[in-house]
Scaffold this active site. Structure first.
Site, PDB file in Angstrom:
ATOM      1  N   ARG A  29       0.836  -1.061  -0.019  1.00 25.99           N
ATOM      2  CA  ARG A  29       0.070  -0.255   0.048  1.00 25.99           C
ATOM      3  C   ARG A  29       0.940   1.304   0.094  1.00 25.99           C
ATOM      4  NH1 ARG A  29      -5.607  -0.479   3.840  1.00 25.99           N
ATOM      5  NH2 ARG A  29      -5.996  -2.558   2.976  1.00 25.99           N
ATOM      6  N   ASP A 103      -5.020   3.215   1.558  1.00 30.07           N
ATOM      7  CA  ASP A 103      -5.906   2.765   0.570  1.00 30.07           C
ATOM      8  C   ASP A 103      -6.470   4.192  -0.309  1.00 30.07           C
ATOM      9  OD1 ASP A 103      -7.816   2.788   2.528  1.00 30.07           O
ATOM     10  OD2 ASP A 103      -8.440   0.962   2.197  1.00 30.07           O
ATOM     11  N   ASP A 189     -12.773   7.906  13.529  1.00 29.09           N
ATOM     12  CA  ASP A 189     -13.274   8.776  13.038  1.00 29.09           C
ATOM     13  C   ASP A 189     -14.850   9.297  13.777  1.00 29.09           C
ATOM     14  OD1 ASP A 189     -14.475   6.500  12.204  1.00 29.09           O
ATOM     15  OD2 ASP A 189     -14.568   6.811  10.322  1.00 29.09           O
TER      16      ASP A 189
END
Ligand code: UDP
Ligand code: MN
Length: 275
Positions: A29, A103, A189
């Site tokens: 990644r 990602d 989040d």
């Protein structure tokens, strides 16, 4: 006509970009990011991981931060990393912070345009919710007192002005972020949205051009790709959720389509020559 010449917009010098990653994702990644969008904003981008990796530290030119957070996908580990990103941002003295997952592809020029349309002297929170409704929390002592708040999905990226971060500091700085998240067992989040909307009474500004892989990437029409700010990818049960791009790179070399996207939006030595 494509404008392939990337100019570092002045707003980008005022920007701190944090990318959340973990040791098992340094390959592939992180490499994908370093070979695509992150190569355009090397100085402002920092990678927050959980293990020292001298090779990757060199490839990021010393921008790999080995946090003391655990390397599990647990809520606590992820909140711990977000807390570290927050503390680094405050110390950087930059006027904008944007967080992304490892990602995400970030269309840097569009991100700069977005930030320029807001003042970092205001408390600003930009991102995209992934839920149709705001979260609801109840006060156990008086259940009729419900409260609602929105949060920006971390997997689509979000941005916070320094002014807002300073307001958040009593609840988020210096380890407080983890404590705040622990009160409701919120993911990272959600904790951020809770602090901004519930505790501070500020509002999330919804930016539709941010995209997480919770959305079908193929739903972004090809002609609108260059207007978007963030993208993502995932594969589940062999089904790829990736943006719809025919090329220029073949899918075996570019399964995430990020290299092809980068060639479409910018240029790189591996992109085909333009005629
Ligand atoms: N991540 C992490 N530790 C882990 C697993 C994931 O820090 O043990 C990070 C990962 O690098 C990525 C984000 O958390 O930036 C989301 O991980 P992933 O894409 O694997 O899962 P998702 O939540 O998107 O399904
Ligand atoms: Mn993901």
């Amino acid at each position: 006509n494509r404008n392939k010449d990337f100019h570092l917009d002045s707003v980008l010098t005022d920007l701190f970009i944090s990318v959340k990653t973990t040791k098992k994702y340094h390959h592939p990644r992180l490499v994908i990011l370093l070979e695509t969008w992150a190569s355009l904003v090397k100085h402002q981008t920092w990678f927050f991981t959980d293990l020292e990796d001298p090779d990757m530290n060199q490839r990021t030119q010393g921008h790999l931060i080995a946090t003391n957070c655990s390397d599990s996908h647990s809520r606590v580990a992820l909140v711990c990393k977000m807390a570290s990103e927050f503390d680094f941002f405050l110390k950087s003295m930059k006027r904008w912070w944007c967080h992304f997952d490892d990602d995400n592809y970030v269309h840097v020029t569009k991100l700069a345009q977005l930030l320029k349309s807001y003042s970092p002297d205001e408390p600003i929170y930009l991102g995209k919710p992934s839920t149709a409704k705001p979260l609801e929390i109840f006060d156990i002592k008086s259940p009729q007192n419900t409260s609602h708040f929105w949060f920006a999905t971390g997997g689509a990226g979000f941005c916070v002005s320094r002014t807002l971060a300073l307001k958040m500091a009593p609840y988020a700085g210096n380890g407080k972020f983890v404590e705040t998240g622990d009160q409701f067992w919120f993911p990272d989040d959600v904790t951020l949205g809770y602090i901004v909307e519930h505790l501070l009474g500020e509002r999330l500004t919804v930016i539709p051009e941010f995209h997480s892989h919770l959305e079908p990437m193929k739903r972004i029409p090809p002609e609108e790709i260059s207007q978007q700010i963030s993208f993502s990818y995932i594969s589940y049960n062999g089904v790829q959720n990736v943006i719809d791009l025919p090329g220029p790179l073949p899918t075996d070399a570019d399964p995430t389509r990020f290299y092809s996207l980068h060639c479409l939006l910018y240029s790189a030595p591996y992109c085909p020559e333009e005629k």
